[in-house]
Motif scaffolding. Structure first.
Motif, mmCIF file in Angstrom:
data_model
loop_
_atom_site.group_PDB
_atom_site.id
_atom_site.type_symbol
_atom_site.label_atom_id
_atom_site.label_comp_id
_atom_site.label_asym_id
_atom_site.label_seq_id
_atom_site.Cartn_x
_atom_site.Cartn_y
_atom_site.Cartn_z
ATOM 1 N N HIS A 1 -42.920 -56.045 98.383
ATOM 2 C CA HIS A 1 -42.110 -54.877 98.751
ATOM 3 C C HIS A 1 -40.641 -55.295 98.772
ATOM 4 O O HIS A 1 -40.305 -56.395 99.214
ATOM 5 N N GLU A 2 -39.773 -54.427 98.317
ATOM 6 C CA GLU A 2 -38.347 -54.763 98.248
ATOM 7 C C GLU A 2 -37.740 -55.122 99.602
ATOM 8 O O GLU A 2 -36.751 -55.850 99.658
ATOM 9 N N ARG B 1 -41.253 -46.816 97.272
ATOM 10 C CA ARG B 1 -40.149 -47.787 97.322
ATOM 11 C C ARG B 1 -40.310 -48.721 96.127
ATOM 12 O O ARG B 1 -41.316 -48.718 95.429
ATOM 13 N N PHE C 1 -46.297 -48.466 97.977
ATOM 14 C CA PHE C 1 -45.277 -48.840 98.965
ATOM 15 C C PHE C 1 -44.432 -47.631 99.336
ATOM 16 O O PHE C 1 -43.238 -47.737 99.578
ATOM 17 N N TRP D 1 -39.239 -56.845 102.092
ATOM 18 C CA TRP D 1 -39.847 -58.016 102.729
ATOM 19 C C TRP D 1 -39.031 -59.267 102.410
ATOM 20 O O TRP D 1 -39.458 -60.171 101.694
ATOM 21 N N ALA E 1 -41.019 -52.169 94.199
ATOM 22 C CA ALA E 1 -41.846 -53.369 94.336
ATOM 23 C C ALA E 1 -41.347 -54.364 93.292
ATOM 24 O O ALA E 1 -40.937 -53.966 92.194
#
Length: 186
Positions: free
Chosen positions: A139-140, A169, A166, A142, A171
């Protein structure tokens, strides 16, 4: 380098409740995978799933799950949450897909996470010498996980805009060609 107080071992079906506790404490509700997915990973992707255990309590405080894929059959749909490990895993595959990796919040120090991540990959690579590359999806947002992956030599190779699993969002797909992993033991 030893990491005192922890050990790594292969995940077993008896670890499912603890793995699910880690899963629920690590991910938003909409991306928590079902227990049946983890059960299938342990059953069908033998030698690809590990747990981090606190030595003094013998309690599971982290997990690493992966499966082997045929490199020629990897498209964007391959990364679907809850995909069938039974159908996708190929014991002769040359690509290691890291499907999930998480630790309980109270043990998330970078060095523990990095060492557990690297130790799991080393163990898998030792069993499957045919591996050529490792792939993962993140995920962007994290950022701590991304730092671990980049520190381990993974390179962002693709951005999936509006990734449905996600919450639409972004990834990122990260890859690493198999080479020498740092030796790390617990």
């Amino acid at each position: 380098m030893m990491l005192k107080g922890y050990s790594v071992r292969k995940a077993e079906q008896g670890d499912l409740a603890a793995v699910m506790q880690v899963e629920r404490q690590s991910f938003e509700e909409n991306i928590v995978e079902d227990e049946s997915v983890f059960a299938d990973r342990i059953t069908y992707a033998v030698d690809c799933n590990y747990v981090l255990v606190k030595t003094n309590t013998q309690s599971v405080c982290g997990y690493f799950t992966a499966e082997l894929w045929d490199s020629s059959q990897i498209g964007a749909d391959a990364f679907a949450l809850g995909h069938s490990v039974r159908e996708r895993h190929q014991s002769t595959g040359t690509a290691l897909y890291i499907s999930s990796f998480a630790l309980l919040p109270d043990v998330r120090g970078q060095s523990i996470a990095e060492k557990f991540f690297a130790a799991s990959i080393e163990r898998i690579a030792a069993v499957f010498p045919q591996l050529e590359r490792i792939i993962l999806l993140v995920h962007e947002d994290w950022h701590k996980a991304i730092r671990i992956y980049e520190k381990q030599g993974f390179i962002r190779t693709q951005v999936l805009d509006g990734f449905a699993w996600f919450g639409d969002r972004r990834a990122f797909i990260y890859e690493k060609m198999i080479g020498a992993f740092k030796n790390s033991s617990f």
